[in-house]
Design a protein around this motif. Structure first.
Motif, mmCIF file in Angstrom:
data_model
loop_
_atom_site.group_PDB
_atom_site.id
_atom_site.type_symbol
_atom_site.label_atom_id
_atom_site.label_comp_id
_atom_site.label_asym_id
_atom_site.label_seq_id
_atom_site.Cartn_x
_atom_site.Cartn_y
_atom_site.Cartn_z
ATOM 1 N N ALA A 5 0.850 -1.188 0.000
ATOM 2 C CA ALA A 5 0.000 0.000 0.000
ATOM 3 C C ALA A 5 0.883 1.234 0.000
ATOM 4 O O ALA A 5 1.721 1.399 0.883
ATOM 5 N N LEU A 7 2.607 3.685 -3.309
ATOM 6 C CA LEU A 7 3.557 3.360 -4.388
ATOM 7 C C LEU A 7 4.471 4.543 -4.708
ATOM 8 O O LEU A 7 4.663 4.912 -5.864
ATOM 9 N N GLY A 8 5.017 5.134 -3.645
ATOM 10 C CA GLY A 8 6.022 6.181 -3.826
ATOM 11 C C GLY A 8 7.395 5.543 -3.969
ATOM 12 O O GLY A 8 7.522 4.386 -4.389
ATOM 13 N N VAL A 10 9.455 4.343 -1.812
ATOM 14 C CA VAL A 10 9.639 3.111 -1.039
ATOM 15 C C VAL A 10 8.698 2.014 -1.529
ATOM 16 O O VAL A 10 9.117 0.879 -1.771
ATOM 17 N N LYS A 34 -1.361 8.326 -10.023
ATOM 18 C CA LYS A 34 -0.107 7.570 -9.888
ATOM 19 C C LYS A 34 -0.284 6.137 -10.403
ATOM 20 O O LYS A 34 0.543 5.648 -11.169
ATOM 21 N N ALA A 96 -2.227 9.248 7.021
ATOM 22 C CA ALA A 96 -2.278 8.358 5.847
ATOM 23 C C ALA A 96 -2.085 6.902 6.288
ATOM 24 O O ALA A 96 -2.780 5.999 5.803
ATOM 25 N N ALA A 100 -4.798 3.936 5.949
ATOM 26 C CA ALA A 100 -4.490 2.735 5.163
ATOM 27 C C ALA A 100 -4.655 1.475 6.012
ATOM 28 O O ALA A 100 -5.250 0.481 5.565
ATOM 29 N N LYS A 119 6.204 -0.411 7.001
ATOM 30 C CA LYS A 119 7.503 -0.064 6.417
ATOM 31 C C LYS A 119 7.694 1.455 6.419
ATOM 32 O O LYS A 119 8.824 1.953 6.369
ATOM 33 N N THR A 121 8.222 5.072 7.832
ATOM 34 C CA THR A 121 9.001 5.462 9.008
ATOM 35 C C THR A 121 8.066 6.081 10.047
ATOM 36 O O THR A 121 7.388 7.075 9.762
ATOM 37 N N LEU A 155 16.541 2.390 2.401
ATOM 38 C CA LEU A 155 17.026 2.729 1.063
ATOM 39 C C LEU A 155 17.291 4.217 0.921
ATOM 40 O O LEU A 155 16.699 5.043 1.617
ATOM 41 N N LYS A 206 15.677 3.067 12.949
ATOM 42 C CA LYS A 206 15.542 3.941 11.770
ATOM 43 C C LYS A 206 15.914 5.386 12.142
ATOM 44 O O LYS A 206 16.587 6.086 11.396
HETATM 45 N N1 LIG Z 1 12.058 8.326 0.340
HETATM 46 C C1 LIG Z 1 13.004 7.726 1.019
HETATM 47 O O1 LIG Z 1 14.194 7.820 0.702
HETATM 48 C C2 LIG Z 1 12.647 6.870 2.186
HETATM 49 C C3 LIG Z 1 13.584 5.967 2.687
HETATM 50 C C4 LIG Z 1 13.232 5.153 3.759
HETATM 51 C C5 LIG Z 1 11.999 5.294 4.357
HETATM 52 N N2 LIG Z 1 11.109 6.221 3.865
HETATM 53 C C6 LIG Z 1 9.796 6.309 4.522
HETATM 54 O O2 LIG Z 1 8.894 5.493 3.772
HETATM 55 C C7 LIG Z 1 7.597 6.104 3.733
HETATM 56 C C8 LIG Z 1 7.195 6.382 2.299
HETATM 57 O O3 LIG Z 1 8.143 7.275 1.752
HETATM 58 P P1 LIG Z 1 8.109 7.633 0.194
HETATM 59 O O4 LIG Z 1 9.322 8.439 -0.079
HETATM 60 O O5 LIG Z 1 7.865 6.406 -0.609
HETATM 61 O O6 LIG Z 1 6.805 8.576 0.148
HETATM 62 P P2 LIG Z 1 6.005 9.055 -1.120
HETATM 63 O O7 LIG Z 1 5.355 10.329 -0.736
HETATM 64 O O8 LIG Z 1 6.887 9.035 -2.341
HETATM 65 O O9 LIG Z 1 4.905 7.931 -1.321
HETATM 66 C C9 LIG Z 1 3.863 7.706 -0.434
HETATM 67 C C10 LIG Z 1 2.677 7.160 -1.237
HETATM 68 O O10 LIG Z 1 1.652 6.767 -0.333
HETATM 69 C C11 LIG Z 1 0.415 7.007 -0.993
HETATM 70 N N3 LIG Z 1 -0.683 6.957 -0.018
HETATM 71 C C12 LIG Z 1 -1.067 7.879 0.893
HETATM 72 N N4 LIG Z 1 -2.110 7.439 1.609
HETATM 73 C C13 LIG Z 1 -2.420 6.199 1.122
HETATM 74 C C14 LIG Z 1 -3.374 5.223 1.450
HETATM 75 N N5 LIG Z 1 -4.285 5.433 2.418
HETATM 76 N N6 LIG Z 1 -3.391 4.068 0.775
HETATM 77 C C15 LIG Z 1 -2.501 3.847 -0.217
HETATM 78 N N7 LIG Z 1 -1.559 4.743 -0.584
HETATM 79 C C16 LIG Z 1 -1.505 5.892 0.092
HETATM 80 C C17 LIG Z 1 0.630 8.347 -1.638
HETATM 81 O O11 LIG Z 1 -0.316 8.603 -2.665
HETATM 82 C C18 LIG Z 1 2.059 8.199 -2.159
HETATM 83 O O12 LIG Z 1 2.078 7.711 -3.484
HETATM 84 C C19 LIG Z 1 7.704 7.361 4.605
HETATM 85 O O13 LIG Z 1 7.339 7.038 5.917
HETATM 86 C C20 LIG Z 1 9.182 7.690 4.543
HETATM 87 O O14 LIG Z 1 9.603 8.441 5.680
HETATM 88 C C21 LIG Z 1 11.397 6.984 2.802
#
Ligand SMILES: NC(=O)c1ccc[n+]([C@@H]2O[C@H](COP(=O)([O-])OP(=O)(O)OC[C@H]3O[C@@H](n4cnc5c(N)ncnc54)[C@H](O)[C@@H]3O)[C@@H](O)[C@H]2O)c1
Length: 430
Positions: A5, A7-8, A10, A34, A96, A100, A119, A121, A155, A206
């Protein structure tokens, strides 16, 4: 079968990474724009390798679905990778994630055990205090209908694919309930060490990582400001020369011994040199806030150690201090944290203090002449004391830890095995 759940950066990397390992993945994002892009084999952000991996797995191991319910119903393990941005008051905005998880729980029918994996943070304590209660509120039983894990992601953007498929370590935070074997099995083919810890520990790891990186960057920037204020310093070159220190290399690098908790730095160099550079920078008109804070933190930790001993030992009990040198394998007691801690205990009215150090007892006695007893051996110290406090990380204390089995032990150097529970402070030695 796995659901992902969010798809950013991570989530999409996680989904494709599991596909690469041969698992079938149902991927869902609340943002329809997206998912439309992803369905058209377009990655909504820049990240090397993902476009090719998406083209390879879409329609094969990867299915992009329109509802989380569908993804959850089809899966045993559900990874939550939604955003946890900064809220207006600085706290992580968990809305969020809560939405979810709440949505996913509606699709759990109590048939087979579903494993929810956080997963995203989240700050330490959130899985236990915020996410686990959602399960009970949904009328489900933790450990029976649903298992809950915290699995932080390390990552780096720009290297997401490599970091995900070849991780340094996998951390699985659990409450000890069933279901984690399946999660470990999923990660088995990643050929990385898997650490099973408590929920809070997993979350904390983390933040250990990210706050250390943040601190190192700010430290470097502050040092560049000091250098500019003093003048005549080749700043880039100075840092590059710093990096030639042997302690950065090897595995584990020796530098790791400086990134480990204790009861404060001491000895001849670190305290006086840090202080002198602060004074020099200030004389040149730059106020080094972070380095000043480093010195203050070094005083605060000794106060905290003293307070914790005072909370554990009654005034009429004998406190046994293990370690007087400022570090192991040295008889140097200059600025040793043990001096400050013992002085604090004496000041608070603790008259019965016995100390033992393999090398530094004479020096300590001569340097400080504090009214304490000295034990001739660790055995003698343990005989005399009901509360034993480790202040220097000597190997001898670890080797002979069985001696401490029926004593209350405060291990401020974190050298003894820790109890596998939420109990922090008193350490078990048997
Ligand atoms: N970006 C990094 O380098 C990184 C590294 C390690 C950990 N993280 C952590 O991982 C998590 C995600 O980071 P990211 O960079 O992928 O964020 P992101 O903003 O790129 O992606 C988050 C996604 O979650 C979706 N979303 C929101 N609410 C939702 C729901 N109810 N159901 C389904 N999808 C939903 C959003 O539309 C978005 O596409 C965060 O907690 C971040 O701190 C990020």
């Amino acid at each position: 079968m796995i659901a992902v759940a969010g798809l950013g950066f991570v989530g999409l990397t996680t989904a494709l990474g599991f596909c690469e390992k041969g698992l079938r993945v149902f991927a869902y994002d609340i943002d329809a724009k997206k998912t439309d892009l992803i369905r058209r084999k377009k990655v909504p952000f820049h990240e090397p390798h993902l476009r090719e991996k998406l083209a390879e797995h879409l329609g094969g191991n990867l299915a992009v679905v329109d509802s989380l319910t569908e993804a959850v119903k089809a899966s045993r393990v559900i990874f939550f990778c939604v955003g946890t941005p900064c809220g207006p008051d600085g706290n992580a905005d968990l809305s969020a994630l809560q939405n979810a998880v709440g949505e996913a729980l509606k699709a759990v029918d109590g048939g087979e055990l579903k494993i929810l994996v956080i997963k995203s943070t989240v700050p330490p304590g959130v899985t236990k205090e915020v996410i686990a209660p959602l399960i009970a509120a949904g009328g489900l039983v933790l450990g029976h209908d649903v298992a809950l894990a915290n699995n932080p992601e390390f990552l780096r953007e720009g290297y997401a694919w490599e970091d995900f498929v070849s991780p340094d370590r996998i951390v699985i935070g659990t409450d000890g309930a069933a279901g984690m074997e399946l999660l470990e099995e999923i990660y088995h083919s990643f050929n990385a060490p898997i650490f099973r810890v408590s929920w809070n520990t997993a979350e904390f790891i983390k933040y250990l990582s990210n706050t250390l990186l943040a601190t190192l960057i700010s430290y470097s920037n502050e040092m560049s400001c000091i250098a500019r204020a003093i003048g005549g310093i080749e700043i880039g070159q100075a840092f590059r020369i710093l990096h030639t220190d042997k302690r950065w290399s090897g595995s584990p690098a020796k530098m790791t011994s400086y990134v480990y908790p204790g009861c404060g730095f001491g000895g001849y160099c670190l305290p006086k040199d840090t202080l002198a550079l602060c004074a020099r920078a200030e004389a040149k008109g730059y106020s080094p806030g972070l380095i000043r804070q480093v010195l203050q933190a070094n005083e605060r930790i000794k106060d905290r150690v003293t307070e914790q001993i005072l909370q554990t030992a009654a005034r009429d009990e004998t406190v046994g201090i293990l370690g007087l040198a400022f570090k192991p394998n040295s008889d140097d007691v200059r600025d040793s944290p043990s001096r400050a801690v013992i002085a604090g205990l004496l000041e608070a009215g603790h008259a019965n203090i016995t100390a033992y150090d393999p090398l530094a007892m004479n020096n300590f006695h001569q340097a400080y002449a504090l009214p304490i007893e000295y034990a001739g051996s660790m055995e003698a110290l343990v005989q005399a004391a009901s509360v034993v406090v480790i202040l220097t990380a000597w190997d001898e204390f670890v080797v002979k830890r069985k001696l401490l089995a029926d004593r209350r032990v405060l291990d401020f150097r974190y050298i003894l095995p820790e109890p596998a529970s939420d109990k922090v402070g008193l350490t078990q030695c048997n």
